[in-house]
Design a protein around this motif. Structure first.
Motif, mmCIF file in Angstrom:
data_model
loop_
_atom_site.group_PDB
_atom_site.id
_atom_site.type_symbol
_atom_site.label_atom_id
_atom_site.label_comp_id
_atom_site.label_asym_id
_atom_site.label_seq_id
_atom_site.Cartn_x
_atom_site.Cartn_y
_atom_site.Cartn_z
ATOM 1 N N PRO A 270 0.841 -1.201 0.000
ATOM 2 C CA PRO A 270 0.000 0.000 0.000
ATOM 3 C C PRO A 270 0.876 1.251 0.000
ATOM 4 C CG PRO A 270 0.139 -0.915 2.207
ATOM 5 C CD PRO A 270 0.862 -1.872 1.307
ATOM 6 N N PRO A 271 0.290 2.435 -0.139
ATOM 7 C CA PRO A 271 1.101 3.663 -0.154
ATOM 8 C C PRO A 271 2.035 3.806 1.037
ATOM 9 C CG PRO A 271 -1.124 4.144 -0.884
ATOM 10 C CD PRO A 271 -1.132 2.719 -0.444
ATOM 11 N N SER A 272 1.574 3.428 2.236
ATOM 12 C CA SER A 272 2.427 3.552 3.415
ATOM 13 C C SER A 272 3.640 2.635 3.314
ATOM 14 C CB SER A 272 1.627 3.227 4.680
ATOM 15 O OG SER A 272 1.044 1.932 4.601
ATOM 16 N N GLY A 273 3.472 1.424 2.775
ATOM 17 C CA GLY A 273 4.596 0.517 2.595
ATOM 18 C C GLY A 273 5.563 1.010 1.548
ATOM 19 N N ILE A 274 5.033 1.595 0.467
ATOM 20 C CA ILE A 274 5.886 2.170 -0.580
ATOM 21 C C ILE A 274 6.758 3.275 -0.004
ATOM 22 C CG2 ILE A 274 5.868 3.477 -2.738
ATOM 23 C CD1 ILE A 274 3.184 2.062 -3.372
ATOM 24 N N LEU A 275 6.142 4.169 0.767
ATOM 25 C CA LEU A 275 6.898 5.272 1.348
ATOM 26 C C LEU A 275 7.915 4.781 2.370
ATOM 27 C CD1 LEU A 275 4.067 7.933 1.750
ATOM 28 C CD2 LEU A 275 5.973 7.957 0.131
ATOM 29 N N PHE A 276 7.610 3.698 3.058
ATOM 30 C CA PHE A 276 8.569 3.157 4.018
ATOM 31 C C PHE A 276 9.827 2.662 3.303
ATOM 32 C CE2 PHE A 276 10.523 -0.286 6.376
ATOM 33 C CZ PHE A 276 10.698 0.282 7.625
ATOM 34 N N VAL A 277 9.653 1.899 2.234
ATOM 35 C CA VAL A 277 10.805 1.393 1.495
ATOM 36 C C VAL A 277 11.641 2.545 0.951
ATOM 37 C CG1 VAL A 277 11.523 0.097 -0.542
ATOM 38 C CG2 VAL A 277 9.696 -0.789 0.906
ATOM 39 N N LEU A 278 10.999 3.555 0.388
ATOM 40 C CA LEU A 278 11.730 4.709 -0.148
ATOM 41 C C LEU A 278 12.421 5.485 0.968
ATOM 42 C CD1 LEU A 278 9.070 5.891 -2.742
ATOM 43 C CD2 LEU A 278 11.223 4.709 -3.214
ATOM 44 N N LEU A 279 11.824 5.511 2.153
ATOM 45 C CA LEU A 279 12.425 6.208 3.292
ATOM 46 C C LEU A 279 13.734 5.542 3.707
ATOM 47 C CD1 LEU A 279 12.262 8.360 5.520
ATOM 48 C CD2 LEU A 279 10.861 6.753 6.845
ATOM 49 N N THR A 280 13.794 4.207 3.661
ATOM 50 C CA THR A 280 15.027 3.530 4.054
ATOM 51 C C THR A 280 16.187 3.902 3.141
ATOM 52 O OG1 THR A 280 14.557 1.541 2.715
ATOM 53 C CG2 THR A 280 13.713 1.582 4.976
ATOM 54 N N LEU A 281 15.911 4.108 1.864
ATOM 55 C CA LEU A 281 16.962 4.535 0.939
ATOM 56 C C LEU A 281 17.275 6.012 1.109
ATOM 57 C CD1 LEU A 281 18.879 4.090 -1.417
ATOM 58 C CD2 LEU A 281 16.941 4.347 -2.984
ATOM 59 N N ALA A 282 16.255 6.820 1.325
ATOM 60 C CA ALA A 282 16.471 8.262 1.463
ATOM 61 C C ALA A 282 17.330 8.590 2.682
ATOM 62 C CB ALA A 282 15.125 8.985 1.560
ATOM 63 N N THR A 283 17.130 7.890 3.785
ATOM 64 C CA THR A 283 17.871 8.216 5.009
ATOM 65 C C THR A 283 19.363 7.914 4.858
ATOM 66 O OG1 THR A 283 17.254 6.054 5.913
ATOM 67 C CG2 THR A 283 15.909 7.932 6.545
ATOM 68 N N VAL A 284 19.698 6.735 4.308
ATOM 69 C CA VAL A 284 21.119 6.421 4.180
ATOM 70 C C VAL A 284 21.759 7.281 3.099
ATOM 71 C CG1 VAL A 284 20.862 4.537 2.499
ATOM 72 C CG2 VAL A 284 22.741 4.488 4.153
ATOM 73 N N SER A 285 21.004 7.678 2.088
ATOM 74 C CA SER A 285 21.539 8.576 1.065
ATOM 75 C C SER A 285 21.816 9.955 1.657
ATOM 76 C CB SER A 285 20.555 8.696 -0.101
ATOM 77 O OG SER A 285 20.355 7.455 -0.736
ATOM 78 N N PHE A 286 20.886 10.442 2.473
ATOM 79 C CA PHE A 286 21.109 11.763 3.074
ATOM 80 C C PHE A 286 22.245 11.716 4.087
ATOM 81 C CE2 PHE A 286 20.227 15.209 6.113
ATOM 82 C CZ PHE A 286 20.274 16.281 5.234
ATOM 83 N N ASP A 287 22.448 10.572 4.737
ATOM 84 C CA ASP A 287 23.559 10.429 5.666
ATOM 85 C C ASP A 287 24.887 10.603 4.950
ATOM 86 O OD1 ASP A 287 24.914 10.008 7.993
ATOM 87 O OD2 ASP A 287 24.593 7.850 8.076
ATOM 88 N N GLY A 288 24.939 10.256 3.676
ATOM 89 C CA GLY A 288 26.148 10.502 2.906
ATOM 90 C C GLY A 288 26.226 11.911 2.352
ATOM 91 N N LEU A 289 25.067 12.528 2.117
ATOM 92 C CA LEU A 289 25.032 13.861 1.503
ATOM 93 C C LEU A 289 25.265 14.986 2.501
ATOM 94 C CD1 LEU A 289 24.342 15.589 -1.064
ATOM 95 C CD2 LEU A 289 21.966 15.551 -0.255
ATOM 96 N N ASP A 290 24.783 14.824 3.742
ATOM 97 C CA ASP A 290 24.715 15.966 4.653
ATOM 98 C C ASP A 290 26.069 16.479 5.128
ATOM 99 O OD1 ASP A 290 25.366 13.885 6.321
ATOM 100 O OD2 ASP A 290 23.929 14.381 7.881
ATOM 101 N N LYS A 291 27.127 15.732 4.912
ATOM 102 C CA LYS A 291 28.460 16.180 5.325
ATOM 103 C C LYS A 291 29.339 16.570 4.148
ATOM 104 C CE LYS A 291 28.152 12.857 9.120
ATOM 105 N NZ LYS A 291 26.950 12.207 8.562
ATOM 106 N N THR A 292 28.810 16.485 2.937
ATOM 107 C CA THR A 292 29.630 16.822 1.775
ATOM 108 C C THR A 292 29.853 18.328 1.692
ATOM 109 O OG1 THR A 292 27.699 17.005 0.317
ATOM 110 C CG2 THR A 292 28.736 14.842 0.497
ATOM 111 N N PHE A 293 30.974 18.688 1.075
ATOM 112 C CA PHE A 293 31.257 20.116 0.860
ATOM 113 C C PHE A 293 30.135 20.772 0.065
ATOM 114 C CE2 PHE A 293 36.170 20.400 1.370
ATOM 115 C CZ PHE A 293 36.069 19.750 2.590
#
Length: 479
Positions: A270-293
């Motif tokens: 369902p939509p909530s499950g779709i957003l959960f899966v995308l959230l798991t990728l978004a968080t680890v991606s932002f963890d790499g982005l937030d410290k970049t120059f």
């Protein structure tokens, strides 16, 4: 599986690996903090993108019967009766309680106290990778199944069902909200590794989840408890597949299959499950982005004079949500375009909820690549902390803090080996994502040609995300 299908499959994987490994040597040095490798990436970016694109083209021209044979192939290992999760869960709860006590009473140094090292390194990083290989061990090791069953048998004697019924309309929304809070605490909170602070948060969350399982039953773990949901998805990437036995319903048939084969039989999310899966990728991606120059300069911060986490709480909070929104928009837009290209050959909601499973291997490899060096370094600190859990000078495991080394980050061979492992993981994760999307679309769309067309925009997004991931790994960071 037909012999020619095996040849095509092996050839596709080898081609991707060779493209990643064929680049010439690049000199590098290991940074501090997240230990992101600072390497020139021209050949790697091009090679990775070509490998992912080639995998899509290879699958697009592969006969349908071959792809179906790949997804259905099984090497049966055994038929077993799954053990009860109660004993292992009770043991896990005892270990968790001991860690909470140690968090409050032992060393205040996050690199000497076992609690933060266990949660952030051993469990969140290491256990996730083990789950992808061995399957969903969290079903037996979560600290709620055992205690809740013991409590339910004492409080609700003779009652077969939990006292409350989980509302269907809630879906995965509780998991989404809690995972956002978890990601914010890990990435943005001022002191997520402070032992006492972490012990308080962990203890409170355990109590909330325990009440949820006690009142609603195991469905709370399948829908509302984000870590059980996360490990459940990651566990389905394992080549060890557990399926119901045809002869004995209470037994399971254990087979060896292609990675991710266990995701092919899932109903659309369902939509909530779709957003959960995308959230798991978004968080680890932002963890790499937030410290970049790049990110710091975008927000008016001199990367060479990084003011600390307290100065970027608001910026990074907004950035985390923005990353999730952009990723969700890209995914929905790509599926919508594919749906239109296939001339609406399947319901849009079915495609949206089915193809999202192809994101899970990408989330896993970002997890591996981003946290690999932290695991290699902090894993040593964890051994030292377990040798002296109460900070009394003991040496139970024979490993001391003065034996921790980061020398492999400061040599050419060490840095090159780590970089190649990270790069190959990201490329192969996207190749597996492309492969899963192909198999999932072939099952969801009536005609094979339409199924191939429905994947084209999503394949483009995956190719671009490969470039983004390799760029993240090579970008200089502050901190």
């Amino acid at each position: 599986m037909p012999g020619r299908a095996r040849v095509w499959l092996v050839g596709a994987w080898l081609a991707g690996a060779c493209l990643c490994l064929a680049a010439g040597p690049a000199f590098a040095h290991g940074g501090t903090h997240a230990f992101v490798m600072l390497l020139p990436t021209g050949y790697y970016l091009v090679g990775g993108a070509i490998a992912v694109a080639a995998s899509f083209l290879l699958l697009a021209f592969m006969p349908q019967r071959w792809t179906e044979a790949i997804g259905a192939a099984r090497l049966r290992l055994a038929t077993v009766r799954p053990p009860s999760p109660v004993p292992t869960s009770l043991l896990s709860a005892l270990v968790f309680a001991a860690l909470i006590v140690v968090g409050f009473t032992a060393s205040t140094d996050p690199l000497a106290n076992p609690l933060p090292l266990t949660i952030w390194t051993v469990w969140w990083v290491g256990f996730t990778l083990v789950t992808a290989v061995a399957g969903n061990l969290w079903a037996y090791l979560n600290p709620w199944s055992g205690p809740s069953r013991v409590a339910a048998s004492a409080l609700f004697r003779g009652r077969r069902r939990p006292p409350l019924r989980y509302p269907g309309w809630l879906g995965y929304w509780p998991s989404v909200l809690v995972f956002i809070g978890f990601a914010w605490f890990e990435l943005i909170d001022l002191a997520p590794s402070n032992p006492a602070r972490l012990a308080t948060v962990a203890a409170v969350y355990w109590a909330i989840a325990f009440l949820g399982v006690l009142l609603f039953g195991d469905i709370w773990l399948r829908r509302a408890e984000p870590f059980s949901v996360f490990f459940g998805f990651i566990g389905r990437l394992s080549p060890l597949v557990w399926e119901k036995s045809d002869k004995t319903p209470d037994h399971r048939r254990v087979s060896f299959a292609a990675p991710g084969a266990a995701l092919l039989g899932r109903d659309p999310l369902p939509p909530s499950g779709i957003l959960f899966v995308l959230l798991t990728l978004a968080t680890v991606s932002f963890d790499g982005l937030d410290k970049t120059f790049w990110w710091l300069a975008l927000n008016g911060i001199n990367p060479l004079e990084f003011p600390g986490r307290s100065a970027v709480v608001g910026t990074n909070s907004a950035g985390l949500i923005a990353m999730w929104a952009v990723l969700a928009g890209a995914y929905v837009g790509a599926v919508w375009l594919g749906w239109r290209l296939s001339r609406r050959a399947a319901p849009f909601g079915v495609l949206l909820g089915t193809l999202v499973f192809s994101i899970i291997p990408i989330s896993l490899v970002y997890h591996f690549s981003h946290y690999l060096t932290a695991l290699m370094v902090d894993g040593q600190y964890a051994l030292a902390a377990y040798s002296d859990p109460l900070d009394t000078g003991a040496n139970l495991l024979g490993f001391r803090r003065d034996e921790v080394t980061t020398s492999f980050l400061n040599t050419y061979e060490g840095a090159r080996g780590i970089w190649n492992a990270q790069t190959v993981a990201i490329v192969l994760g996207h190749v597996l994502g492309i492969s899963l999307a192909h198999l999932l679309a072939a099952r969801a769309v009536a005609t094979y040609g339409a199924a191939v067309k429905s994947q084209i925009p999503l394949a483009v997004v995956m190719i671009l995300y490969t470039l983004f991931g390799l760029w993240l790994l090579s970008s200089p960071v502050a901190g």
